[in-house]
Write an enzyme that holds these catalytic residues in place. Structure first.
Site, PDB file in Angstrom:
ATOM      1  CG  ASP A 258      50.621  48.091  75.351  1.00 40.24           C
ATOM      2  OD1 ASP A 258      49.661  47.294  75.312  1.00 40.24           O
ATOM      3  OD2 ASP A 258      50.493  49.283  75.652  1.00 40.24           O
TER       4      ASP A 258
ATOM      5  CG  PHE B  86      49.110  54.542  75.618  1.00 39.25           C
ATOM      6  CD1 PHE B  86      48.315  55.089  74.626  1.00 39.25           C
ATOM      7  CD2 PHE B  86      48.566  54.312  76.865  1.00 39.25           C
ATOM      8  CE1 PHE B  86      46.986  55.403  74.884  1.00 39.25           C
ATOM      9  CE2 PHE B  86      47.231  54.623  77.121  1.00 39.25           C
ATOM     10  CZ  PHE B  86      46.436  55.159  76.131  1.00 39.25           C
ATOM     11  CB  THR B  87      48.782  58.749  78.051  1.00 39.75           C
ATOM     12  OG1 THR B  87      47.758  57.757  77.959  1.00 39.75           O
ATOM     13  CG2 THR B  87      48.638  59.702  76.871  1.00 39.75           C
TER      14      THR B  87
ATOM     15  CE  LYS C  30      42.535  50.242  75.255  1.00 34.94           C
ATOM     16  NZ  LYS C  30      42.743  50.458  76.700  1.00 34.94           N
TER      17      LYS C  30
ATOM     18  NE  ARG D 126      45.076  60.585  73.009  1.00 37.01           N
ATOM     19  CZ  ARG D 126      45.018  59.926  74.180  1.00 37.01           C
ATOM     20  NH1 ARG D 126      45.036  58.605  74.214  1.00 37.01           N
ATOM     21  NH2 ARG D 126      44.951  60.574  75.312  1.00 37.01           N
TER      22      ARG D 126
ATOM     23  CG  PHE E  56      44.756  63.363  77.962  1.00 32.40           C
ATOM     24  CD1 PHE E  56      46.050  63.099  78.379  1.00 32.40           C
ATOM     25  CD2 PHE E  56      43.841  62.330  77.937  1.00 32.40           C
ATOM     26  CE1 PHE E  56      46.422  61.815  78.759  1.00 32.40           C
ATOM     27  CE2 PHE E  56      44.197  61.050  78.312  1.00 32.40           C
ATOM     28  CZ  PHE E  56      45.491  60.794  78.742  1.00 32.40           C
TER      29      PHE E  56
ATOM     30  CE1 TYR F 224      39.848  38.682  98.600  1.00 27.01           C
ATOM     31  CE2 TYR F 224      41.644  37.090  98.692  1.00 27.01           C
ATOM     32  CZ  TYR F 224      41.205  38.400  98.706  1.00 27.01           C
ATOM     33  OH  TYR F 224      42.110  39.418  98.813  1.00 27.01           O
TER      34      TYR F 224
END
Ligand code: F0G
Length: 459
Positions: A217, A126-127, A260, A384, A451, A74
């Site tokens: 980001d 970005f969303t 990514k 998009r 979306f 943990y």
């Protein structure tokens, strides 16, 4: 003229996962059942899945071996320390907490830094990033250069911040109401477009003078580093790893979706240099994600991400990754298909406004094109455009983005050149038959990030 020589992927395939192509009648039926929204298709009904490069990449044998070394304690898992070390070594930040994925980091960062009434400038949105900024009471402002909104502009760094726009905003609202500048590298919604080292440095210098933080980001920052190497004068002799570290050094922290660049199926992190801020982040992570040494990740997944980071900066890997995107894009350009230029890092973006000029934007040309592509060849892409852009929170009208795109996103190390051929051949044929196509009507609209779950009918 020297003879053209091909490159090849720097890996061979050890395990395969079968995929199947349904008949055209079955695909037509599946698309209607999914409400013409590719997010609502079952994966089993998809042949080549280019919905996203997020969490869809193939792990290496080195990563899979690491999964067996998961320390599922943990607290204080050894895999956390390996991950922390990998982030420090390759991204250079002093502190980090793991999060379940990128938006977990965005949530915590937004809660720590943004006060109601604040303004957050960014190089396009970005969303999930923008939504977390808004939920924390901030207002997002797009300060990307104009070229980013023009799919035909071949500017090599369309992700750059327009310093004039940034300066005007700060003068208008006051630096004390701008907690940070949100810089994405690369810029997903602009077409996977990079930001240059020179621009990042200029943003850094401007912000330092005003006492404003710069938060990166870093989701696709390795891809951004590769573009700096091949497109920005003065960087061709430096390694992608060196460029990445130097780039990150121009920011105060980062949010990261490890799904990514970092070659894993799940995971992310929030990194910060400032001790006090990090203290707050470590505090909040316990509330929303998990203890600060696992933050919503299993030990084995942290190990896979630590190893994925090491692999992600290898030159032959990143060259082949972006080389495959270029291969697909080149063929589409040769066929005359309108795509966003220059070819970006993680995807090819079809320009649906020019593909289907007969469909008005509020009849969803990109949504339509993604549906047509699936029916034609079983290739799944992502809208998009106007659906992704959502509604204006004050007026309730659609946001009408300049870019109305369909993203063909390439998972890393998953598909072969033959899959790319099947894809561009299908897009080229749809382009030949483009005149016959009509748009869609939205029949169900969720409140947040519509979306993902919206449903449509054919007009
Ligand atoms: N930032 C960028 C630039 C992204 O592309 C994503 C995710 C996130 C943040 C959020 O990360 O998904 O791990 O919570 N992009 C995916 C995509 C969903 O398909 O482009 P997450």
């Amino acid at each position: 003229m020297p003879r053209h020589r091909s490159w090849a992927e720097p890996f061979r395939i050890k395990v395969v996962e079968p995929i199947h192509l349904l008949s055209r009648a079955e695909r037509t039926e599946a698309m209607a059942r999914a409400g013409y929204n590719t997010f609502l298709l079952r994966s089993d009904d998809v042949f080549i899945d280019l919905l996203t490069d997020s969490g869809t990449s193939a792990m290496s044998d080195y990563q899979w071996a690491g999964m067996m070394l998961g320390d599922e304690a943990y607290a204080g898992s050894r895999n956390f320390y390996h991950l922390e070390d990998a982030v420090r070594t390759h991204y250079g930040y002093r502190h980090m907490v793991p999060t379940h994925q990128g938006r977990g980091a965005e949530h915590i960062l937004s809660q720590i830094l943004i006060k109601p009434g604040d303004h957050v400038p960014g190089n396009m949105y970005f969303t999930t990033t923008r939504l977390h900024q808004e939920l924390a009471g901030g207002t997002f402002h797009d300060v990307i250069i104009d070229e980013a909104h023009d799919p035909t502009s071949t500017h090599p760094f369309k992700g750059n911040v327009d310093l004039g726009k940034l300066e005007r905003l700060v003068d208008e609202v006051g630096a004390e109401h701008v907690p940070y500048v949100s810089v994405a590298a690369t810029v997903n919604m602009a077409g996977g477009q990079p930001i240059s080292m020179a621009n990042m440095r200029a943003v850094r210098e401007y912000c330092r003078g005003k006492g404003i933080r710069v938060i990166l980001d870093a989701t696709r920052a390795v891809e951004n580093a590769y573009f700096i190497k091949v497109r920005e004068p003065g960087w061709s002799d430096r390694s992608v790893a060196e460029i990445l570290k130097e780039f990150c050094s121009l920011s105060d922290g980062c949010t990261m979706s490890g799904k990514k660049d970092a070659l894993v199926n799940i995971g992310g992190w929030l990194a910060l240099n400032d001790d006090d801020l990090f203290d707050e982040a470590r505090n909040l992570v316990v509330v929303y994600e998990g203890l600060h040494t696992y933050g919503g990740m299993a030990g084995r997944d942290m190990e896979a991400m630590a190893r994925g980071i090491e692999e992600s900066v290898q030159e032959d890997h990143i060259r082949a990754r972006i080389g495959q995107v270029e291969y697909l894009g080149r063929h589409l350009i040769d066929e005359g298909v309108p795509i966003v230029l220059p070819i970006g890092g993680h995807a090819i973006f079809l320009d649906a406004k020019r593909f289907y000029p007969q469909i008005p934007q509020d009849e969803f040309p990109a949504q339509t094109l993604a549906a047509e592509l699936y029916v034609d060849s079983g290739v799944r892409a992502m809208e998009r455009g106007i659906v992704s852009a959502g509604r204006n929170s004050t007026t309730g009208d659609h946001n009408y983005p300049k870019l109305e795109l369909v993203r063909l996103t390439l998972p890393r190390r998953v598909y072969t050149q033959a899959h790319m051929d099947v894809t561009w051949e299908s897009v080229a044929e749809l382009y030949e038959k483009r005149d016959q196509v009509r748009g869609l009507r939205m029949v169900y609209e969720p409140k947040y990030l519509r979306f993902f779950q919206a449903r449509f009918e054919r007009l």
